[in-house]
Each structure stands twice: as C-alpha cells, then as structure tokens.
Design a protein around this motif. Sequence first.
Motif, PDB file in Angstrom:
ATOM      1  N   SER A  78       0.923  -1.394   0.133  1.00  0.00           N
ATOM      2  CA  SER A  78      -0.075  -0.154  -0.028  1.00  0.00           C
ATOM      3  C   SER A  78       0.905   1.361  -0.083  1.00  0.00           C
ATOM      4  O   SER A  78       0.496   2.219   0.734  1.00  0.00           O
ATOM      5  CB  SER A  78      -0.874  -0.235   1.197  1.00  0.00           C
ATOM      6  N   THR A  79       1.860   1.356  -0.938  1.00  0.00           N
ATOM      7  CA  THR A  79       2.853   2.359  -0.974  1.00  0.00           C
ATOM      8  C   THR A  79       3.023   2.698  -2.348  1.00  0.00           C
ATOM      9  O   THR A  79       3.071   2.033  -3.378  1.00  0.00           O
ATOM     10  CB  THR A  79       4.131   2.041  -0.480  1.00  0.00           C
ATOM     11  N   ILE A  80       3.166   3.925  -2.688  1.00  0.00           N
ATOM     12  CA  ILE A  80       3.781   4.215  -3.922  1.00  0.00           C
ATOM     13  C   ILE A  80       5.069   5.154  -3.588  1.00  0.00           C
ATOM     14  O   ILE A  80       5.219   5.460  -2.431  1.00  0.00           O
ATOM     15  CB  ILE A  80       2.785   5.578  -4.709  1.00  0.00           C
ATOM     16  N   TYR A  81       5.846   4.919  -4.701  1.00  0.00           N
ATOM     17  CA  TYR A  81       7.257   5.494  -4.310  1.00  0.00           C
ATOM     18  C   TYR A  81       7.498   6.590  -5.666  1.00  0.00           C
ATOM     19  O   TYR A  81       6.895   6.483  -6.680  1.00  0.00           O
ATOM     20  CB  TYR A  81       8.212   4.482  -4.708  1.00  0.00           C
ATOM     21  N   MET A  82       8.634   7.365  -5.556  1.00  0.00           N
ATOM     22  CA  MET A  82       9.090   8.107  -6.429  1.00  0.00           C
ATOM     23  C   MET A  82      10.667   8.143  -6.495  1.00  0.00           C
ATOM     24  O   MET A  82      11.305   8.672  -5.485  1.00  0.00           O
ATOM     25  CB  MET A  82       8.717   9.567  -6.678  1.00  0.00           C
ATOM     26  N   GLN A  83      11.260   7.416  -7.453  1.00  0.00           N
ATOM     27  CA  GLN A  83      12.870   7.322  -7.442  1.00  0.00           C
ATOM     28  C   GLN A  83      13.168   8.539  -8.099  1.00  0.00           C
ATOM     29  O   GLN A  83      12.891   8.720  -9.339  1.00  0.00           O
ATOM     30  CB  GLN A  83      13.099   6.021  -8.004  1.00  0.00           C
ATOM     31  N   MET A  84      14.038   9.530  -7.707  1.00  0.00           N
ATOM     32  CA  MET A  84      14.600  10.526  -7.978  1.00  0.00           C
ATOM     33  C   MET A  84      16.213  10.701  -8.455  1.00  0.00           C
ATOM     34  O   MET A  84      16.883  10.290  -7.445  1.00  0.00           O
ATOM     35  CB  MET A  84      14.278  11.777  -7.323  1.00  0.00           C
ATOM     36  N   ASN A  85      16.338  10.482  -9.631  1.00  0.00           N
ATOM     37  CA  ASN A  85      17.943  10.382  -9.913  1.00  0.00           C
ATOM     38  C   ASN A  85      18.332  11.764 -10.632  1.00  0.00           C
ATOM     39  O   ASN A  85      17.451  12.502 -10.865  1.00  0.00           O
ATOM     40  CB  ASN A  85      18.316   9.400 -10.887  1.00  0.00           C
ATOM     41  N   ASN A  86      19.660  11.851 -10.582  1.00  0.00           N
ATOM     42  CA  ASN A  86      20.245  13.001 -11.096  1.00  0.00           C
ATOM     43  C   ASN A  86      19.768  14.301 -10.720  1.00  0.00           C
ATOM     44  O   ASN A  86      19.223  15.135 -11.435  1.00  0.00           O
ATOM     45  CB  ASN A  86      20.159  13.130 -12.690  1.00  0.00           C
ATOM     46  N   LEU A  87      19.577  14.249  -9.258  1.00  0.00           N
ATOM     47  CA  LEU A  87      18.718  15.712  -8.651  1.00  0.00           C
ATOM     48  C   LEU A  87      19.471  16.803  -8.958  1.00  0.00           C
ATOM     49  O   LEU A  87      20.781  16.717  -8.975  1.00  0.00           O
ATOM     50  CB  LEU A  87      18.723  15.457  -7.286  1.00  0.00           C
ATOM     51  N   LYS A  88      18.851  18.013  -9.086  1.00  0.00           N
ATOM     52  CA  LYS A  88      19.128  19.193  -9.327  1.00  0.00           C
ATOM     53  C   LYS A  88      18.942  20.309  -8.376  1.00  0.00           C
ATOM     54  O   LYS A  88      17.861  20.019  -7.758  1.00  0.00           O
ATOM     55  CB  LYS A  88      18.861  19.747 -10.900  1.00  0.00           C
ATOM     56  N   PRO A  89      19.544  21.398  -8.193  1.00  0.00           N
ATOM     57  CA  PRO A  89      19.392  22.255  -7.258  1.00  0.00           C
ATOM     58  C   PRO A  89      17.689  22.710  -7.399  1.00  0.00           C
ATOM     59  O   PRO A  89      17.046  22.794  -6.275  1.00  0.00           O
ATOM     60  CB  PRO A  89      20.232  23.332  -7.383  1.00  0.00           C
ATOM     61  N   GLU A  90      17.400  22.838  -8.558  1.00  0.00           N
ATOM     62  CA  GLU A  90      15.969  23.222  -8.737  1.00  0.00           C
ATOM     63  C   GLU A  90      14.933  22.245  -8.429  1.00  0.00           C
ATOM     64  O   GLU A  90      13.797  22.609  -8.400  1.00  0.00           O
ATOM     65  CB  GLU A  90      15.778  23.688 -10.114  1.00  0.00           C
ATOM     66  N   ASP A  91      15.268  20.967  -8.152  1.00  0.00           N
ATOM     67  CA  ASP A  91      14.602  20.068  -7.479  1.00  0.00           C
ATOM     68  C   ASP A  91      14.117  20.468  -6.108  1.00  0.00           C
ATOM     69  O   ASP A  91      13.126  19.672  -5.510  1.00  0.00           O
ATOM     70  CB  ASP A  91      14.892  18.589  -7.704  1.00  0.00           C
ATOM     71  N   THR A  92      14.857  21.034  -5.475  1.00  0.00           N
ATOM     72  CA  THR A  92      14.613  21.403  -4.015  1.00  0.00           C
ATOM     73  C   THR A  92      13.122  21.996  -3.818  1.00  0.00           C
ATOM     74  O   THR A  92      12.835  22.989  -4.338  1.00  0.00           O
ATOM     75  CB  THR A  92      15.435  22.632  -3.747  1.00  0.00           C
ATOM     76  N   ALA A  93      12.405  21.406  -2.947  1.00  0.00           N
ATOM     77  CA  ALA A  93      10.999  21.600  -2.589  1.00  0.00           C
ATOM     78  C   ALA A  93      10.529  20.708  -1.620  1.00  0.00           C
ATOM     79  O   ALA A  93      11.323  19.867  -1.125  1.00  0.00           O
ATOM     80  CB  ALA A  93      10.093  21.787  -3.860  1.00  0.00           C
ATOM     81  N   VAL A  94       9.282  20.908  -1.307  1.00  0.00           N
ATOM     82  CA  VAL A  94       8.449  20.085  -0.147  1.00  0.00           C
ATOM     83  C   VAL A  94       7.730  19.094  -1.261  1.00  0.00           C
ATOM     84  O   VAL A  94       6.947  19.812  -2.082  1.00  0.00           O
ATOM     85  CB  VAL A  94       7.637  20.725   0.701  1.00  0.00           C
ATOM     86  N   TYR A  95       7.770  17.952  -1.099  1.00  0.00           N
ATOM     87  CA  TYR A  95       7.337  16.864  -2.149  1.00  0.00           C
ATOM     88  C   TYR A  95       5.907  16.383  -1.276  1.00  0.00           C
ATOM     89  O   TYR A  95       6.030  16.090  -0.245  1.00  0.00           O
ATOM     90  CB  TYR A  95       8.038  15.906  -2.312  1.00  0.00           C
ATOM     91  N   TYR A  96       4.947  16.306  -1.838  1.00  0.00           N
ATOM     92  CA  TYR A  96       3.480  15.864  -1.221  1.00  0.00           C
ATOM     93  C   TYR A  96       2.953  14.686  -2.180  1.00  0.00           C
ATOM     94  O   TYR A  96       3.188  14.787  -3.014  1.00  0.00           O
ATOM     95  CB  TYR A  96       2.420  16.927  -1.392  1.00  0.00           C
ATOM     96  N   CYS A  97       2.397  13.797  -1.610  1.00  0.00           N
ATOM     97  CA  CYS A  97       1.745  12.678  -2.091  1.00  0.00           C
ATOM     98  C   CYS A  97       0.278  12.991  -2.195  1.00  0.00           C
ATOM     99  O   CYS A  97      -0.099  13.658  -1.185  1.00  0.00           O
ATOM    100  CB  CYS A  97       2.134  11.311  -1.616  1.00  0.00           C
ATOM    101  N   HIS A  98      -0.399  12.596  -3.240  1.00  0.00           N
ATOM    102  CA  HIS A  98      -1.853  13.113  -3.346  1.00  0.00           C
ATOM    103  C   HIS A  98      -2.641  12.025  -3.987  1.00  0.00           C
ATOM    104  O   HIS A  98      -2.218  11.125  -4.923  1.00  0.00           O
ATOM    105  CB  HIS A  98      -1.918  14.272  -4.458  1.00  0.00           C
ATOM    106  N   TYR A  99      -3.842  11.950  -3.548  1.00  0.00           N
ATOM    107  CA  TYR A  99      -4.673  10.840  -3.974  1.00  0.00           C
ATOM    108  C   TYR A  99      -6.013  11.527  -4.460  1.00  0.00           C
ATOM    109  O   TYR A  99      -6.632  12.318  -3.517  1.00  0.00           O
ATOM    110  CB  TYR A  99      -5.236   9.736  -2.947  1.00  0.00           C
ATOM    111  N   ARG A 100      -6.589  10.936  -5.511  1.00  0.00           N
ATOM    112  CA  ARG A 100      -7.710  11.502  -6.201  1.00  0.00           C
ATOM    113  C   ARG A 100      -8.812  10.508  -6.636  1.00  0.00           C
ATOM    114  O   ARG A 100      -8.316   9.471  -7.246  1.00  0.00           O
ATOM    115  CB  ARG A 100      -7.740  12.501  -7.162  1.00  0.00           C
ATOM    116  N   ASP A 101      -9.895  10.433  -6.206  1.00  0.00           N
ATOM    117  CA  ASP A 101     -11.077   9.689  -7.025  1.00  0.00           C
ATOM    118  C   ASP A 101     -12.218  10.499  -6.892  1.00  0.00           C
ATOM    119  O   ASP A 101     -12.205  11.761  -6.984  1.00  0.00           O
ATOM    120  CB  ASP A 101     -10.930   8.032  -6.293  1.00  0.00           C
ATOM    121  N   TYR A 102     -13.431   9.765  -7.119  1.00  0.00           N
ATOM    122  CA  TYR A 102     -14.597  10.629  -7.336  1.00  0.00           C
ATOM    123  C   TYR A 102     -15.153  11.221  -6.137  1.00  0.00           C
ATOM    124  O   TYR A 102     -16.029  12.191  -6.410  1.00  0.00           O
ATOM    125  CB  TYR A 102     -15.789   9.256  -7.867  1.00  0.00           C
TER     126      TYR A 102
END
Length: 117
Positions: A78-102
């Motif tokens: 029951s997990t989603i992932y995001m593998q982030m490679n070759n990170l850049k300074p402009e990737d700096t941020a707060v990251y949020y997971c989100h779910y949407r349905d009807y």
Amino acid sequence: VQLQASGGGLVQPGGSLRLSCAYSGSIVSFNTMSWYRQAPENQRELVAEIVNFGPTRQFNYADSVKGRFTASRENAKSTIYMQMNNLKPEDTAVYYCHYRDYRGNFWGQGTQVTVSS
C-alpha cells in the motif's frame, strides 16, 4: 484516505533519493495517485502521477523530471514511490503525495527535499 510521505533529505547535485508514500483507507479501483512539489514562493506543481484504471496504470511526468524521476506503486505494501535520480538544485522543494477519486482530493503531509552542495 490517509497518506504518509517519507524519504526526503539533503542530497548533493547528481545524487538520488527515493520518496515513499504509504496509503490507507478506502481505495477505489479508478483513482489517481500523484506526487506534487512546492518550492518557496512557487505554486504547487504536479511532478508525477499514476492513473489507475482497475488493473491498468498510466504514468505521466512533468517535462522537467522526465528521464530522471520514476513513479511506481506496490499494492502489497500500500505504498507509492518516486525514485529521483540526477537531482538538481531546482528540484529543491517540499514534496507531497496526493490521491484523487470520485470523492475528491486527499493530501499527505510534505517531505522536504533539498539538493545542495
């Protein structure tokens, strides 16, 4: 639906991180699970999404992360992932997971990713 994100941290440019988002609650077959990010003074933006049509999945990415970020989902955990490679300074941020349905939109708390030398 409850979402719990983790995995952020400080990484040098060119490095990698993997974010995780554990989800719980009533998940329907047709939904979208996504990663957004928000940098200081910027609007929240969509980074990657997994559109679930029952057993079928479609993956979409922002142009800025194509070829570097990969989203995935592991039903057994029951997990989603995001593998982030070759990170850049402009990737700096707060990251949020989100779910949407009807029923509407559900957000997890953010996890900070900082890319700096």
